[in-house]
Scaffold this motif. Structure first.
Motif, PDB file in Angstrom:
ATOM      1  N   GLY A  29      -0.924   8.924   9.418  1.00  0.00           N
ATOM      2  CA  GLY A  29      -0.650   7.490   9.426  1.00  0.00           C
ATOM      3  C   GLY A  29       0.212   7.388   7.996  1.00  0.00           C
ATOM      4  O   GLY A  29       1.303   6.668   8.183  1.00  0.00           O
ATOM      5  N   THR A  30      -0.063   8.091   7.187  1.00  0.00           N
ATOM      6  CA  THR A  30       0.707   7.909   6.016  1.00  0.00           C
ATOM      7  C   THR A  30       1.915   8.598   6.113  1.00  0.00           C
ATOM      8  O   THR A  30       2.981   8.297   5.577  1.00  0.00           O
TER       9      THR A  30
ATOM     10  N   ASP B 211       1.326   1.304   9.476  1.00  0.00           N
ATOM     11  CA  ASP B 211       0.300   1.364  10.444  1.00  0.00           C
ATOM     12  C   ASP B 211       0.337  -0.418  11.317  1.00  0.00           C
ATOM     13  O   ASP B 211      -0.330  -0.357  12.314  1.00  0.00           O
TER      14      ASP B 211
ATOM     15  N   ASP C 161       1.697  -4.615   6.382  1.00  0.00           N
ATOM     16  CA  ASP C 161       0.474  -4.990   6.087  1.00  0.00           C
ATOM     17  C   ASP C 161      -0.630  -4.615   6.854  1.00  0.00           C
ATOM     18  O   ASP C 161      -1.641  -5.161   7.164  1.00  0.00           O
TER      19      ASP C 161
ATOM     20  N   GLU D 158       1.521  -9.067  -1.761  1.00  0.00           N
ATOM     21  CA  GLU D 158       0.515  -8.066  -1.287  1.00  0.00           C
ATOM     22  C   GLU D 158      -0.799  -9.320  -1.617  1.00  0.00           C
ATOM     23  O   GLU D 158      -0.694  -9.896  -2.615  1.00  0.00           O
ATOM     24  N   ARG D 159      -1.517  -9.329  -0.448  1.00  0.00           N
ATOM     25  CA  ARG D 159      -2.712 -10.303  -0.481  1.00  0.00           C
ATOM     26  C   ARG D 159      -3.696  -9.935  -1.659  1.00  0.00           C
ATOM     27  O   ARG D 159      -4.258 -10.839  -2.374  1.00  0.00           O
TER      28      ARG D 159
ATOM     29  N   ARG E 289      -4.449  -2.051  -4.905  1.00  0.00           N
ATOM     30  CA  ARG E 289      -5.590  -1.515  -4.634  1.00  0.00           C
ATOM     31  C   ARG E 289      -5.769  -0.193  -5.101  1.00  0.00           C
ATOM     32  O   ARG E 289      -5.125   0.724  -4.349  1.00  0.00           O
TER      33      ARG E 289
ATOM     34  N   SER F 157       0.851  -1.331   0.061  1.00  0.00           N
ATOM     35  CA  SER F 157       0.096   0.080   0.120  1.00  0.00           C
ATOM     36  C   SER F 157       0.922   1.391  -0.104  1.00  0.00           C
ATOM     37  O   SER F 157       1.314   1.770  -1.314  1.00  0.00           O
ATOM     38  N   ILE F 158       1.166   1.793   1.088  1.00  0.00           N
ATOM     39  CA  ILE F 158       1.967   2.969   1.451  1.00  0.00           C
ATOM     40  C   ILE F 158       3.366   2.429   1.895  1.00  0.00           C
ATOM     41  O   ILE F 158       4.407   2.662   1.177  1.00  0.00           O
ATOM     42  N   ALA F 159       3.301   1.917   3.219  1.00  0.00           N
ATOM     43  CA  ALA F 159       4.552   1.712   3.835  1.00  0.00           C
ATOM     44  C   ALA F 159       5.548   0.743   2.953  1.00  0.00           C
ATOM     45  O   ALA F 159       6.623   0.848   3.141  1.00  0.00           O
TER      46      ALA F 159
ATOM     47  N   ASN G  33      -0.801  -9.167   9.212  1.00  0.00           N
ATOM     48  CA  ASN G  33      -0.523 -10.614   9.179  1.00  0.00           C
ATOM     49  C   ASN G  33       0.787 -11.033   9.725  1.00  0.00           C
ATOM     50  O   ASN G  33       0.863 -11.830  10.587  1.00  0.00           O
TER      51      ASN G  33
ATOM     52  N   LYS H 268     -12.744  12.361   2.151  1.00  0.00           N
ATOM     53  CA  LYS H 268     -12.300  11.074   2.435  1.00  0.00           C
ATOM     54  C   LYS H 268     -12.871  10.029   1.602  1.00  0.00           C
ATOM     55  O   LYS H 268     -12.297   9.056   1.332  1.00  0.00           O
TER      56      LYS H 268
ATOM     57  N   GLN I 298      -9.620   6.126   0.694  1.00  0.00           N
ATOM     58  CA  GLN I 298      -9.680   7.411   1.305  1.00  0.00           C
ATOM     59  C   GLN I 298      -8.539   8.400   0.935  1.00  0.00           C
ATOM     60  O   GLN I 298      -7.481   8.210   0.396  1.00  0.00           O
TER      61      GLN I 298
ATOM     62  N   ASP J  36      -3.106  12.474   3.828  1.00  0.00           N
ATOM     63  CA  ASP J  36      -2.446  13.873   3.966  1.00  0.00           C
ATOM     64  C   ASP J  36      -0.854  13.895   4.389  1.00  0.00           C
ATOM     65  O   ASP J  36      -0.714  12.927   5.045  1.00  0.00           O
TER      66      ASP J  36
ATOM     67  N   TYR K 161     -15.919   2.778  11.690  1.00  0.00           N
ATOM     68  CA  TYR K 161     -16.032   3.711  10.481  1.00  0.00           C
ATOM     69  C   TYR K 161     -16.523   3.072   9.124  1.00  0.00           C
ATOM     70  O   TYR K 161     -16.130   1.697   9.106  1.00  0.00           O
TER      71      TYR K 161
ATOM     72  N   SER L 279      -0.020 -14.627   0.277  1.00  0.00           N
ATOM     73  CA  SER L 279      -0.048 -13.904   1.754  1.00  0.00           C
ATOM     74  C   SER L 279       0.874 -15.011   2.375  1.00  0.00           C
ATOM     75  O   SER L 279       0.690 -16.136   2.360  1.00  0.00           O
TER      76      SER L 279
HETATM   77  C1  LIG Z   1     -11.224   6.563   6.583  1.00  0.00           C
HETATM   78  C2  LIG Z   1      -9.738   6.861   6.605  1.00  0.00           C
HETATM   79  C3  LIG Z   1      -8.996   8.197   6.458  1.00  0.00           C
HETATM   80  C4  LIG Z   1      -7.801   8.278   6.442  1.00  0.00           C
HETATM   81  N1  LIG Z   1      -7.245   9.561   6.681  1.00  0.00           N
HETATM   82  C5  LIG Z   1      -5.927   9.756   6.604  1.00  0.00           C
HETATM   83  C6  LIG Z   1      -5.524  11.052   6.531  1.00  0.00           C
HETATM   84  O1  LIG Z   1      -6.336  11.898   6.142  1.00  0.00           O
HETATM   85  N2  LIG Z   1      -4.089  11.247   6.674  1.00  0.00           N
HETATM   86  C7  LIG Z   1      -3.136  10.271   7.003  1.00  0.00           C
HETATM   87  O2  LIG Z   1      -2.257  10.340   7.028  1.00  0.00           O
HETATM   88  N3  LIG Z   1      -3.725   9.007   7.142  1.00  0.00           N
HETATM   89  C8  LIG Z   1      -5.069   8.642   6.841  1.00  0.00           C
HETATM   90  N4  LIG Z   1      -5.462   7.575   7.114  1.00  0.00           N
HETATM   91  C9  LIG Z   1      -4.743   6.374   7.459  1.00  0.00           C
HETATM   92  C10 LIG Z   1      -3.667   6.030   6.164  1.00  0.00           C
HETATM   93  O3  LIG Z   1      -4.511   5.353   5.192  1.00  0.00           O
HETATM   94  C11 LIG Z   1      -2.763   4.601   6.751  1.00  0.00           C
HETATM   95  O4  LIG Z   1      -2.130   5.044   8.062  1.00  0.00           O
HETATM   96  C12 LIG Z   1      -1.537   4.544   5.813  1.00  0.00           C
HETATM   97  O5  LIG Z   1      -2.108   4.314   4.386  1.00  0.00           O
HETATM   98  C13 LIG Z   1      -0.574   3.518   6.156  1.00  0.00           C
HETATM   99  O6  LIG Z   1      -0.359   2.738   5.173  1.00  0.00           O
HETATM  100  P1  LIG Z   1       0.316   1.396   5.502  1.00  0.00           P
HETATM  101  O7  LIG Z   1       0.851   0.975   3.976  1.00  0.00           O
HETATM  102  O8  LIG Z   1       1.164   1.133   6.794  1.00  0.00           O
HETATM  103  O9  LIG Z   1      -0.835   0.299   5.713  1.00  0.00           O
HETATM  104  P2  LIG Z   1      -2.208   0.219   4.802  1.00  0.00           P
HETATM  105  O10 LIG Z   1      -2.552   1.233   3.775  1.00  0.00           O
HETATM  106  O11 LIG Z   1      -3.169  -0.359   5.620  1.00  0.00           O
HETATM  107  O12 LIG Z   1      -1.753  -1.092   3.569  1.00  0.00           O
HETATM  108  C14 LIG Z   1      -1.563  -2.352   4.103  1.00  0.00           C
HETATM  109  C15 LIG Z   1      -1.410  -3.359   2.919  1.00  0.00           C
HETATM  110  O13 LIG Z   1      -1.071  -4.762   3.215  1.00  0.00           O
HETATM  111  C16 LIG Z   1      -1.993  -5.403   2.485  1.00  0.00           C
HETATM  112  N5  LIG Z   1      -2.221  -6.794   3.266  1.00  0.00           N
HETATM  113  C17 LIG Z   1      -3.034  -6.795   4.397  1.00  0.00           C
HETATM  114  N6  LIG Z   1      -2.961  -8.247   4.675  1.00  0.00           N
HETATM  115  C18 LIG Z   1      -2.095  -8.592   3.961  1.00  0.00           C
HETATM  116  C19 LIG Z   1      -1.565 -10.158   4.031  1.00  0.00           C
HETATM  117  N7  LIG Z   1      -1.963 -10.911   4.836  1.00  0.00           N
HETATM  118  N8  LIG Z   1      -0.599 -10.479   3.153  1.00  0.00           N
HETATM  119  C20 LIG Z   1      -0.244  -9.520   2.274  1.00  0.00           C
HETATM  120  N9  LIG Z   1      -0.579  -8.322   2.185  1.00  0.00           N
HETATM  121  C21 LIG Z   1      -1.547  -7.896   3.181  1.00  0.00           C
HETATM  122  C22 LIG Z   1      -3.183  -4.643   2.186  1.00  0.00           C
HETATM  123  O14 LIG Z   1      -4.000  -5.410   1.164  1.00  0.00           O
HETATM  124  C23 LIG Z   1      -2.616  -3.401   2.151  1.00  0.00           C
HETATM  125  O15 LIG Z   1      -2.502  -3.168   0.666  1.00  0.00           O
HETATM  126  C24 LIG Z   1      -7.069   7.085   7.012  1.00  0.00           C
HETATM  127  C25 LIG Z   1      -7.394   5.798   7.114  1.00  0.00           C
HETATM  128  C26 LIG Z   1      -8.687   5.782   7.108  1.00  0.00           C
HETATM  129  C27 LIG Z   1      -9.211   4.253   7.049  1.00  0.00           C
END
Ligand SMILES: Cc1cc2nc3c(=O)[nH]c(=O)nc-3n(C[C@H](O)[C@H](O)[C@H](O)COP(=O)(O)OP(=O)(O)OC[C@H]3O[C@@H](n4cnc5c(N)ncnc54)[C@H](O)[C@@H]3O)c2cc1C
Length: 388
Positions: free
Chosen positions: A289-290, A278, A153, A33-34, A39, A12-14, A158, A205, A43, A46, A178, A123
């Motif tokens: 979070g981002t 996350d 993830d 990626e699962r 994807r 996703s992002i991280a 996971n 959002k 939302q 920022d 939510y 996965s």
């Molecule tokens: C409604 C809403 C509004 C938000 N607004 C903001 C905002 O305004 N500003 C902000 O900074 N943040 C916001 N966030 C939070 C932000 O989206 C996350 O903090 C940020 O995207 C962190 O990214 P990540 O890559 O750590 O996790 P995620 O974006 O959750 O990505 C996790 C990835 O892992 C994958 N995955 C899951 N399980 C498995 C598995 N078993 N095997 C392989 N892959 C897997 C998922 O499919 C996904 O692609 C918001 C979140 C929500 C829900």
């Protein structure tokens, strides 16, 4: 580090942000990626303040992020008759630069797909950490061994479950749920509250965005029909345009429902397995979070490069450098602010939006949290020696 193999779970992002830095510093990176493909949409997320900006700049994507930005839209808070009560300014919900999570993810993927291996639709099913590496089995692919494994993830990680233990030990439910949906309703950016419930349509959002207070619910996270019923039950009897929205739920496209929760881990790493984004310090709607994911990826990759492949030293340094910055994710949740429990609470929240000074103070406070880290310079990543 040429021969260091790293498996990242989550694209996703991280995950892709870390893949960017690790492949630049010579690691052999695989991202699993699962989901069957990257994807899209989702939302808006920022960035805020200098720290986020500097990391995006060092990644060479700041201009592209700006080109794809969406933010800056004010949201009108209305009463049951649609009359304006207050305005939530765009900069309050959208930071300095707002972009769709899916667009940011696509951008990071474009920058890394030629440098590392992406595996979609799979996965991890087990992790065995040994002195020589982590032996990994997958739902679909053949077992493999990697030097390091990164859980990027998300909040329901996971990798964290496999390496650290059950989710219930690390994810704290904050009393709200939510939901995001596209209900095909055309409107300006409007938000309506009744005690413990909020609905926003046409907002930044998602086309429709719901936040409601609830006891912890028992449901299957992947059962969308059940999500629709939960939402319909939670919003029964609410005024404004909510009956129309509830009536459209059965046909909802892309409905997603989840708890508002916070991740609390004692340490980010166990052996050769480390958590990022996350999965390590998520707070569903806690803000940043981002930004935390992007800055965390830079720090983790930088410390790995600085430690010359000694993962123990690197993981310790990543945690030392980052834990205090990530504290912002531990401060409460947005649920009570978006969906106050009482009419009085709703009036108070709306009142804040009419007081420029209070708003300004809150924005300055969030600015401080977003920049509260001294970013090290990691020459192995950036090829420069300018500290920020
Ligand atoms: C409604 C809403 C509004 C938000 N607004 C903001 C905002 O305004 N500003 C902000 O900074 N943040 C916001 N966030 C939070 C932000 O989206 C996350 O903090 C940020 O995207 C962190 O990214 P990540 O890559 O750590 O996790 P995620 O974006 O959750 O990505 C996790 C990835 O892992 C994958 N995955 C899951 N399980 C498995 C598995 N078993 N095997 C392989 N892959 C897997 C998922 O499919 C996904 O692609 C918001 C979140 C929500 C829900």
């Amino acid at each position: 580090m040429k021969n260091t193999t790293v498996l990242i779970s989550g694209a996703s992002i991280a995950g892709p942000a870390l893949a960017y830095w690790l492949s630049r510093s010579g690691h052999a990176v695989t991202v699993v990626e699962r989901a069957p493909a990257l994807r899209p949409g989702g939302q808006a997320v920022d960035f805020k303040g200098e720290t986020h900006r500097v990391v995006l700049e060092r990644m060479g994507i700041l201009d592209e992020v700006r080109r794809r930005q969406t933010g800056g839209t004010d949201q009108t808070i209305v009463d049951a008759d649609g009359r304006r009560l207050a305005v939530m300014p765009g900069e309050f919900t959208g930071g300095d630069i707002e972009i769709l999570r899916g667009d940011l993810s696509a951008l990071l993927y474009e920058r890394t797909e030629g440098e590392c291996e992406y595996v979609f639709g799979d996965s991890l099913t087990s992790l065995t950490d040994t002195a020589g590496g982590v032996h990994v089995t997958f739902e679909r692919g053949a077992p493999r061994t990697f030097d390091l494994v990164v859980g990027a993830d998300g909040i329901h990680s996971n990798v964290r479950r496999l390496a650290f233990g059950p989710e219930s030990d690390y994810v704290r439910f904050l009393g709200h749920y939510y939901a995001l949906a596209d209900l095909g309703v055309d409107s300006g950016n409007m938000m309506y509250n009744e005690p413990g419930r909020m609905v926003a349509i046409g907002g930044p959002k998602s086309p429709a965005f719901f936040v409601f207070a609830s006891e912890r619910l028992d449901y299957d996270r992947y059962d969308v029909e059940r999500h629709k019923r939960i939402l319909a039950d939670a919003y029964r009897g609410m005024g404004w345009r909510v009956p129309e929205l509830v009536a459209r739920l059965p046909e909802a496209r892309d409905l997603y429902l989840d708890s508002i929760s916070r991740v609390e881990v004692d340490h980010y790493a166990r052996g050769r397995v480390v958590l990022l984004g996350d999965a390590a310090y998520g707070n569903t709607l806690g803000g940043f979070g981002t930004g935390l994911a992007i800055v965390g990826a830079y720090v983790l990759a930088g410390e790995l490069a600085a430690a010359g492949g000694d993962h123990r030293t690197a993981f310790r340094a990543y945690e030392e450098a980052f834990r205090s910055y990530a504290r912002v994710a531990g401060r409460g949740g947005a649920g009570p602010f978006l969906a106050p429990a009482t009419w009085r609470g709703i009036r108070m929240r709306n009142w804040i939006f009419k007081r420029r000074f209070l708003l300004w103070t809150m924005l300055r406070m969030t600015d401080r949290f977003a920049t509260d880290i001294k970013l090290k310079d990691y020459p192995a990543l950036t090829g420069t020696s300018t500290a920020t």
